[in-house]
Enzyme design. Structure first.
Site, PDB file in Angstrom:
ATOM      1  N   HIS A 185      36.838  42.484 -57.001  1.00 53.57           N
ATOM      2  CA  HIS A 185      35.534  43.113 -57.789  1.00 53.57           C
ATOM      3  C   HIS A 185      35.524  41.623 -59.450  1.00 53.57           C
ATOM      4  O   HIS A 185      35.566  41.628 -59.700  1.00 53.57           O
ATOM      5  CB  HIS A 185      36.137  44.117 -58.845  1.00 53.57           C
ATOM      6  CG  HIS A 185      34.965  44.365 -59.987  1.00 53.57           C
ATOM      7  ND1 HIS A 185      33.966  45.123 -59.000  1.00 53.57           N
ATOM      8  CD2 HIS A 185      35.189  44.805 -60.883  1.00 53.57           C
ATOM      9  CE1 HIS A 185      32.675  45.201 -60.334  1.00 53.57           C
ATOM     10  NE2 HIS A 185      34.118  44.850 -61.607  1.00 53.57           N
ATOM     11  N   ASP A 188      35.575  44.741 -53.200  1.00 56.40           N
ATOM     12  CA  ASP A 188      34.953  45.678 -53.862  1.00 56.40           C
ATOM     13  C   ASP A 188      34.881  46.779 -54.146  1.00 56.40           C
ATOM     14  O   ASP A 188      34.802  47.415 -53.380  1.00 56.40           O
ATOM     15  CB  ASP A 188      33.771  44.833 -54.721  1.00 56.40           C
ATOM     16  CG  ASP A 188      33.560  45.341 -56.298  1.00 56.40           C
ATOM     17  OD1 ASP A 188      34.158  46.477 -56.363  1.00 56.40           O
ATOM     18  OD2 ASP A 188      32.739  44.675 -56.298  1.00 56.40           O
ATOM     19  N   SER A 200      29.502  42.644 -63.787  1.00 59.54           N
ATOM     20  CA  SER A 200      29.707  43.850 -63.718  1.00 59.54           C
ATOM     21  C   SER A 200      28.769  44.864 -64.294  1.00 59.54           C
ATOM     22  O   SER A 200      27.304  44.874 -64.436  1.00 59.54           O
ATOM     23  CB  SER A 200      31.007  43.714 -63.930  1.00 59.54           C
ATOM     24  OG  SER A 200      31.580  45.343 -63.852  1.00 59.54           O
TER      25      SER A 200
END
Length: 239
Positions: A213, A182, A132
């Site tokens: 995610h 996501d 991320s």
């Protein structure tokens, strides 16, 4: 494990490389460790956590990928809302402060370079493993300071910026893993970053997951498989 709170400007952990040991190979293990430490040919993972994480978060993931690798794991210095560690500022979800991103990218790259001299690892064998926010700054490092990384494993990355001049990434190997569902990183964003790396000449793979995610064990398995093949290909190219 070594933790330095002030050296190089980042709270971080460094874990030296490990080697498998059996009853009949202790001497070989010691010899190999001394030789590889001297030549600095061991793999070092640069672990870059996601928003709200810290320098401990991705260590179990690193051991899943390669239990013998060295680990350099810094904590992001930017505190969102005063409490949430990140590697660079954002103006909103998915909207980055580009000037801060550039500054933090160079700051992190300088940290890795300084750490390599103290911990005696070779930048030619350092692989970023980012998730991320951490994957985004790893992507930024590849685009702005490519000399710092040899390869990268990027989980849930999106295009952080487009440099004025694309670097030559023909000697870089990159594995991207993205979630089809996501809610934070759209397929278009992941494809855009993939295309940017491809245009820069990188040897890149993009793996799509039936997930959001969050990370899955299946994609970690795929990343490990890619890593084994990547290291093997890299070694043979220098043979």
């Amino acid at each position: 494990m070594y933790k330095k709170k002030t050296e190089f400007g980042f709270i971080h952990s460094f874990i030296p490389p490990k080697y498998e040991e059996t009853a009949d190979n202790t001497a070989k293990r010691t010899s190999r460790r001394e030789t590889e430490r001297e030549e600095k040919t061991f793999t070092t993972f640069l672990l870059l956590h996601g928003t709200g994480g810290n320098e401990q978060d991705l260590i179990p993931l690193a051991y899943e990928l390669d239990k013998n690798a060295a680990i350099l794991s810094p904590r992001g210095k930017v505190l969102e809302n005063g409490i949430t560690p990140r590697f660079f500022r954002r103006l909103a979800e998915g909207v980055f402060d580009l000037e801060d991103l550039k500054f933090r990218t160079n700051e992190l790259a300088d940290f890795v370079n300084d750490a390599s001299k103290t911990y005696n690892f070779d930048l030619k064998h350092i692989i970023a493993v980012g998730y991320s926010n951490g994957a985004n700054i790893a992507a930024s490092m590849l685009l702005l300071r490519p000399e710092i990384l040899s390869s990268a494993i990027l989980f849930r990355a999106m295009g952080p910026l487009v440099p004025q001049t694309l670097p030559n990434l023909s000697d870089k190997r990159i594995f991207m893993s993205s979630g089809l569902y996501d809610p934070i990183v759209s397929r278009q964003e992941a494809d855009r970053l993939f295309g940017l790396f491809k245009k820069a000449g990188a040897n890149i793979s993009l793996s799509w997951q039936e997930s959001g995610h969050e990370l899955t064990m299946e994609e970690i398995r795929k990343a490990k498989e890619w890593l084994v093949n990547s290291i093997s290909s890299s070694s043979s190219s220098f043979a």
